[in-house]
Design a protein around this motif. Structure first.
Motif, PDB file in Angstrom:
ATOM      1  N   LEU A  63     -56.185 -42.525 -28.126  1.00 23.67           N
ATOM      2  CA  LEU A  63     -55.579 -41.219 -27.826  1.00 23.67           C
ATOM      3  C   LEU A  63     -56.660 -40.165 -27.640  1.00 23.67           C
ATOM      4  O   LEU A  63     -56.616 -39.360 -26.700  1.00 23.67           O
ATOM      5  CB  LEU A  63     -54.638 -40.809 -28.958  1.00 23.67           C
ATOM      6  N   GLU A  64     -57.661 -40.165 -28.513  1.00 20.98           N
ATOM      7  CA  GLU A  64     -58.755 -39.197 -28.409  1.00 20.98           C
ATOM      8  C   GLU A  64     -59.580 -39.432 -27.146  1.00 20.98           C
ATOM      9  O   GLU A  64     -59.940 -38.477 -26.443  1.00 20.98           O
ATOM     10  CB  GLU A  64     -59.651 -39.297 -29.651  1.00 20.98           C
ATOM     11  N   THR A  98     -58.513 -40.727 -24.406  1.00 19.91           N
ATOM     12  CA  THR A  98     -57.673 -40.316 -23.278  1.00 19.91           C
ATOM     13  C   THR A  98     -57.639 -38.806 -23.158  1.00 19.91           C
ATOM     14  O   THR A  98     -57.690 -38.249 -22.045  1.00 19.91           O
ATOM     15  CB  THR A  98     -56.252 -40.882 -23.444  1.00 19.91           C
ATOM     16  N   ARG A  99     -57.549 -38.125 -24.287  1.00 18.43           N
ATOM     17  CA  ARG A  99     -57.555 -36.657 -24.262  1.00 18.43           C
ATOM     18  C   ARG A  99     -58.850 -36.135 -23.658  1.00 18.43           C
ATOM     19  O   ARG A  99     -58.836 -35.243 -22.799  1.00 18.43           O
ATOM     20  CB  ARG A  99     -57.374 -36.105 -25.677  1.00 18.43           C
ATOM     21  N   GLU A 143     -59.368 -34.040 -20.069  1.00 16.39           N
ATOM     22  CA  GLU A 143     -60.032 -32.742 -19.963  1.00 16.39           C
ATOM     23  C   GLU A 143     -61.014 -32.714 -18.797  1.00 16.39           C
ATOM     24  O   GLU A 143     -61.259 -31.655 -18.208  1.00 16.39           O
ATOM     25  CB  GLU A 143     -60.767 -32.411 -21.265  1.00 16.39           C
ATOM     26  N   GLU A 191     -51.909 -32.853 -20.220  1.00 17.20           N
ATOM     27  CA  GLU A 191     -51.645 -32.994 -21.660  1.00 17.20           C
ATOM     28  C   GLU A 191     -51.617 -34.475 -22.011  1.00 17.20           C
ATOM     29  O   GLU A 191     -51.089 -35.287 -21.250  1.00 17.20           O
ATOM     30  CB  GLU A 191     -50.308 -32.341 -22.014  1.00 17.20           C
ATOM     31  N   THR A 192     -52.196 -34.809 -23.135  1.00 21.72           N
ATOM     32  CA  THR A 192     -52.161 -36.189 -23.627  1.00 21.72           C
ATOM     33  C   THR A 192     -51.115 -36.286 -24.724  1.00 21.72           C
ATOM     34  O   THR A 192     -51.169 -35.542 -25.710  1.00 21.72           O
ATOM     35  CB  THR A 192     -53.537 -36.608 -24.164  1.00 21.72           C
ATOM     36  N   ASP A 237     -48.781 -38.356 -27.646  1.00 23.65           N
ATOM     37  CA  ASP A 237     -48.857 -39.450 -28.614  1.00 23.65           C
ATOM     38  C   ASP A 237     -47.498 -40.077 -28.866  1.00 23.65           C
ATOM     39  O   ASP A 237     -47.325 -40.816 -29.835  1.00 23.65           O
ATOM     40  CB  ASP A 237     -49.457 -38.946 -29.927  1.00 23.65           C
TER      41      ASP A 237
END
Length: 397
Positions: A57-58, A60-61, A65, A74-75, A77
């Motif tokens: 998740l991190e 991908t975030r 960006e 927006e990512t 969860d």
């Protein structure tokens, strides 16, 4: 509003994912893009040793960006909180509930598109969203895409399907990339901040010693701590610090390291900053307990020493880069001023300040400190005592 939904394992998210997402975003004139890493892909298990769902998740975030779309990307969860396989139909239902009046488009690559009819509840997927399928080259896949479009249209006459080629897209699979990363290679296929997060957390068998990173690996690792908008500032500070170090005889490697890490906790909010102060035993005066802007220098220095093993000279340069203090070392002056005058800075008087810094370092330092005092007074904010002490010292009072 047109919303793109781009799901996948993102293990890891690479430049090919970014290029495809941008191409679809621009071609379909989307208003928003949602990135949705899955927890458990239904079509195949995650390879052994994969990062945790939270780590993906991190990654991908950070990758999202790099699209430069600001709050338009927006990512989410939402799949990470569901047990069992991460079915796309369930995800689209959840997104539809969140955006009931908006038009959804589901992004996918060639392999996914060609097998879409075999997915769980394909009729629900095609009822909830249009399909935006992309390939590395439209010429190579148009015949396959055409057959699949016809198949889907026959079975689901109301389906909305759009296919496009993305020439120049990175031609590497996630499997190949994971193998390269384990061998200490492959960083060029990732956005810098994503590669930095991989190195920072030792993902995919990288296992780097953060206390011995060469500049080409320290740089992306430092960037992984930042908000995307702050990256140009930190890179500019690095360049300015090296230039000042060469001009005045400071250690270039130490200047580079301090500059890259000086804002490593800048993105944290007040409660997180105070928690770090408590963790590292950082004592705060009355003003610092209230002023968020003053804390990142102190916590950044502590994290730089803890995570990257910086020496006392670099620690001190980061620690004092916001306020300055009386009788500053050469490296402290270099970092304070590099942060102030780096190329992306634009404010009244910055050109005069830059000229002063390269005429005489102390002259530039005094000017910068006095400009800080003037700015704080104009905003009605108190000035830190260390800044006033630095001015008095330079004036010889």
């Amino acid at each position: 509003m047109r919303i793109g939904v781009y799901g996948g394992t993102f293990n890891p998210p690479h430049l090919g994912h970014i290029a495809a997402a941008r191409a679809v975003f621009e071609t379909l004139k989307l208003d928003r893009l949602l990135l949705v890493p899955d927890r458990q892909p239904p079509h195949k298990p995650l390879p052994e040793g994969s990062p945790s769902p939270e780590q993906r998740l991190e990654l991908t975030r950070l990758s999202g960006e790099q699209l430069g779309l600001g709050d338009r990307v927006e990512t989410l969860d939402l799949e990470l909180h569901r047990s069992g396989p991460s079915y796309t139909a369930d995800t689209l239902r959840a997104v539809h509930e969140r955006y009931p009046d908006d038009e959804l488009w589901l992004l996918m690559g060639t392999d996914m598109f060609l097998t879409l009819h075999t997915w769980h509840e394909p009729e629900q997927i095609l009822a909830l969203a249009g399909i935006a399928a992309f390939s590395r080259s439209q010429e190579d896949t148009e015949e396959l895409f055409s057959r699949q479009r016809e198949r889907l249209y026959r079975t689901y006459p109301s389906a909305r399907i759009f296919t496009l080629g993305v020439p120049g897209m990175v031609e590497i699979s996630s499997t190949q990339l994971r193998e390269l990363l384990a061998k200490g290679r492959g960083g060029q296929f990732l956005a810098p901040a994503v590669y930095g997060a991989v190195l920072r957390d030792g993902l995919y068998g990288t296992g780097e010693d953060l206390t011995r990173l060469p500049p080409e690996k320290l740089r992306p690792t430092a960037l992984s701590f930042l908000k995307h908008a702050r990256i140009p500032h930190v890179l500019g500070t690095e360049q300015e610090a090296v230039r000042l170090a060469l001009r005045y005889g400071a250690d270039v490697d130490r200047a580079r390291t301090a500059a890259l890490l000086h804002d490593c906790t800048k993105r944290l909010e007040m409660d997180e900053q105070l928690a770090l102060c408590a963790r590292y035993g950082i004592e705060l005066d009355e003003l610092e307990q209230q002023a968020l802007k003053l804390l990142h220098a102190k916590t950044g220095a502590a994290v730089a020493r803890d995570r990257f093993g910086v020496d006392d000279e670099i620690y001190s340069a980061i620690f004092w880069h916001t306020t300055g203090h009386a009788d500053m070392t050469l490296l402290e002056k270099v970092i304070y001023l590099a942060d102030y005058i780096e190329p992306t800075r634009s404010f009244p008087g910055v050109d005069a300040l830059r000229a002063a810094c390269y005429e005489d370092l102390d002259k530039g330092l005094l000017m910068g400190l006095e400009m800080t005092v003037e700015e704080m007074k104009e905003r009605g904010n108190p000035v830190h005592s260390a800044t006033l002490a630095a001015i008095e010292y330079l004036k010889g009072n």
